[in-house]
Design a protein around this motif. Structure first.
Motif, PDB file in Angstrom:
ATOM      1  N   LEU A  48      -7.399   8.144  -0.593  1.00 40.07           N
ATOM      2  CA  LEU A  48      -7.198   6.799  -0.901  1.00 40.07           C
ATOM      3  C   LEU A  48      -6.710   6.020   0.186  1.00 40.07           C
ATOM      4  O   LEU A  48      -7.119   4.933   0.613  1.00 40.07           O
ATOM      5  CB  LEU A  48      -6.501   6.433  -2.405  1.00 40.07           C
ATOM      6  CG  LEU A  48      -7.185   7.085  -3.540  1.00 40.07           C
ATOM      7  CD1 LEU A  48      -5.986   6.929  -4.907  1.00 40.07           C
ATOM      8  CD2 LEU A  48      -8.324   6.248  -3.802  1.00 40.07           C
ATOM      9  N   ARG A  49      -5.779   6.519   0.825  1.00 42.24           N
ATOM     10  CA  ARG A  49      -5.007   5.798   2.138  1.00 42.24           C
ATOM     11  C   ARG A  49      -6.021   5.542   3.153  1.00 42.24           C
ATOM     12  O   ARG A  49      -6.093   4.351   3.610  1.00 42.24           O
ATOM     13  CB  ARG A  49      -3.754   6.836   2.483  1.00 42.24           C
ATOM     14  CG  ARG A  49      -3.125   6.247   3.620  1.00 42.24           C
ATOM     15  CD  ARG A  49      -1.965   6.879   3.898  1.00 42.24           C
ATOM     16  NE  ARG A  49      -0.723   6.500   2.954  1.00 42.24           N
ATOM     17  CZ  ARG A  49      -0.167   7.308   2.147  1.00 42.24           C
ATOM     18  NH1 ARG A  49      -0.417   8.602   2.235  1.00 42.24           N
ATOM     19  NH2 ARG A  49       0.719   6.943   1.571  1.00 42.24           N
TER      20      ARG A  49
ATOM     21  N   LEU B 265       1.172   3.801  -3.266  1.00 44.73           N
ATOM     22  CA  LEU B 265       0.592   5.005  -2.879  1.00 44.73           C
ATOM     23  C   LEU B 265       1.430   6.142  -3.230  1.00 44.73           C
ATOM     24  O   LEU B 265       1.172   7.291  -3.964  1.00 44.73           O
ATOM     25  CB  LEU B 265      -0.062   5.222  -1.610  1.00 44.73           C
ATOM     26  CG  LEU B 265      -1.493   4.558  -1.504  1.00 44.73           C
ATOM     27  CD1 LEU B 265      -2.048   4.667   0.156  1.00 44.73           C
ATOM     28  CD2 LEU B 265      -2.669   4.938  -2.444  1.00 44.73           C
TER      29      LEU B 265
ATOM     30  N   ILE C  13      -9.519   0.634  -6.054  1.00 45.56           N
ATOM     31  CA  ILE C  13      -8.819   1.767  -5.796  1.00 45.56           C
ATOM     32  C   ILE C  13      -8.734   2.628  -7.033  1.00 45.56           C
ATOM     33  O   ILE C  13      -8.839   3.882  -7.182  1.00 45.56           O
ATOM     34  CB  ILE C  13      -7.134   1.383  -5.239  1.00 45.56           C
ATOM     35  CG1 ILE C  13      -7.371   0.613  -3.899  1.00 45.56           C
ATOM     36  CG2 ILE C  13      -6.455   2.530  -5.522  1.00 45.56           C
ATOM     37  CD1 ILE C  13      -6.042   0.010  -3.481  1.00 45.56           C
TER      38      ILE C  13
ATOM     39  N   THR D  55       0.892  -1.079   0.142  1.00 43.09           N
ATOM     40  CA  THR D  55       0.091  -0.054  -0.148  1.00 43.09           C
ATOM     41  C   THR D  55       0.664   1.120  -0.058  1.00 43.09           C
ATOM     42  O   THR D  55       0.562   2.071  -0.711  1.00 43.09           O
ATOM     43  CB  THR D  55      -1.012   0.033   1.219  1.00 43.09           C
ATOM     44  OG1 THR D  55      -2.043  -1.103   0.988  1.00 43.09           O
ATOM     45  CG2 THR D  55      -1.833   1.348   1.364  1.00 43.09           C
ATOM     46  N   ASP D  56       1.779   1.373   0.941  1.00 46.68           N
ATOM     47  CA  ASP D  56       2.763   2.614   1.016  1.00 46.68           C
ATOM     48  C   ASP D  56       3.285   2.688  -0.319  1.00 46.68           C
ATOM     49  O   ASP D  56       3.703   3.988  -0.547  1.00 46.68           O
ATOM     50  CB  ASP D  56       3.346   2.605   2.342  1.00 46.68           C
ATOM     51  CG  ASP D  56       2.614   2.721   3.680  1.00 46.68           C
ATOM     52  OD1 ASP D  56       1.558   3.462   3.580  1.00 46.68           O
ATOM     53  OD2 ASP D  56       3.173   2.193   4.709  1.00 46.68           O
TER      54      ASP D  56
ATOM     55  N   GLU E   3       1.276   8.762  -6.145  1.00 47.45           N
ATOM     56  CA  GLU E   3       1.386  10.275  -5.732  1.00 47.45           C
ATOM     57  C   GLU E   3       2.321  11.082  -6.742  1.00 47.45           C
ATOM     58  O   GLU E   3       2.421  12.206  -7.479  1.00 47.45           O
ATOM     59  CB  GLU E   3       1.765  10.625  -4.319  1.00 47.45           C
ATOM     60  CG  GLU E   3       1.748  11.887  -3.905  1.00 47.45           C
ATOM     61  CD  GLU E   3       2.225  12.142  -2.507  1.00 47.45           C
ATOM     62  OE1 GLU E   3       3.393  12.165  -2.175  1.00 47.45           O
ATOM     63  OE2 GLU E   3       1.142  11.977  -1.657  1.00 47.45           O
TER      64      GLU E   3
ATOM     65  N   VAL F 247      -4.532  11.203  -2.718  1.00 44.88           N
ATOM     66  CA  VAL F 247      -3.561   9.863  -2.165  1.00 44.88           C
ATOM     67  C   VAL F 247      -4.238   9.826  -0.828  1.00 44.88           C
ATOM     68  O   VAL F 247      -4.329   8.907  -0.327  1.00 44.88           O
ATOM     69  CB  VAL F 247      -2.166  10.300  -2.589  1.00 44.88           C
ATOM     70  CG1 VAL F 247      -1.345   9.294  -1.494  1.00 44.88           C
ATOM     71  CG2 VAL F 247      -1.800  10.013  -3.900  1.00 44.88           C
TER      72      VAL F 247
END
Length: 94
Positions: free
Chosen positions: A70-71, A46, A85, A42-43, A50, A67
């Protein structure tokens, strides 16, 4: 004088459409990222999303807002797959 104005207008239109192709190319990376997305990534995903939005000239404020939203939805369990997503991203961009 009329010829100069027409040439300037054509140049501006060409720049606008070349900008769209740059956006399209940058965001195509997002499709690939989300195709193989999993919660552990995920990180990273994202962060890359971004970066893609920034390169696509969305600007920092809008990119960060999209972003971050979404997070939050991912962490809250509202978005559980890459396709979800991607749909949420489309909605945010529109």
């Amino acid at each position: 004088m009329g010829r100069l104005i027409k040439e300037k207008a054509k140049s501006d239109v060409d720049k606008l459409f070349s900008g769209f192709s740059k956006t399209r190319e940058s965001l195509s990376v997002v499709d690939e990222l989300l195709l193989y997305w999993n919660l552990a990534d995920t990180d990273r995903v994202l962060d890359e999303l971004e970066e893609s939005l920034l390169v696509s000239d969305f600007g920092p404020k809008i990119s960060f807002k999209i972003v971050d939203s979404l997070r939050e939805d991912i962490l809250a369990g509202k978005l559980k797959s890459g396709s979800e997503i991607k749909e949420a991203l489309k909605t945010s961009v529109l």
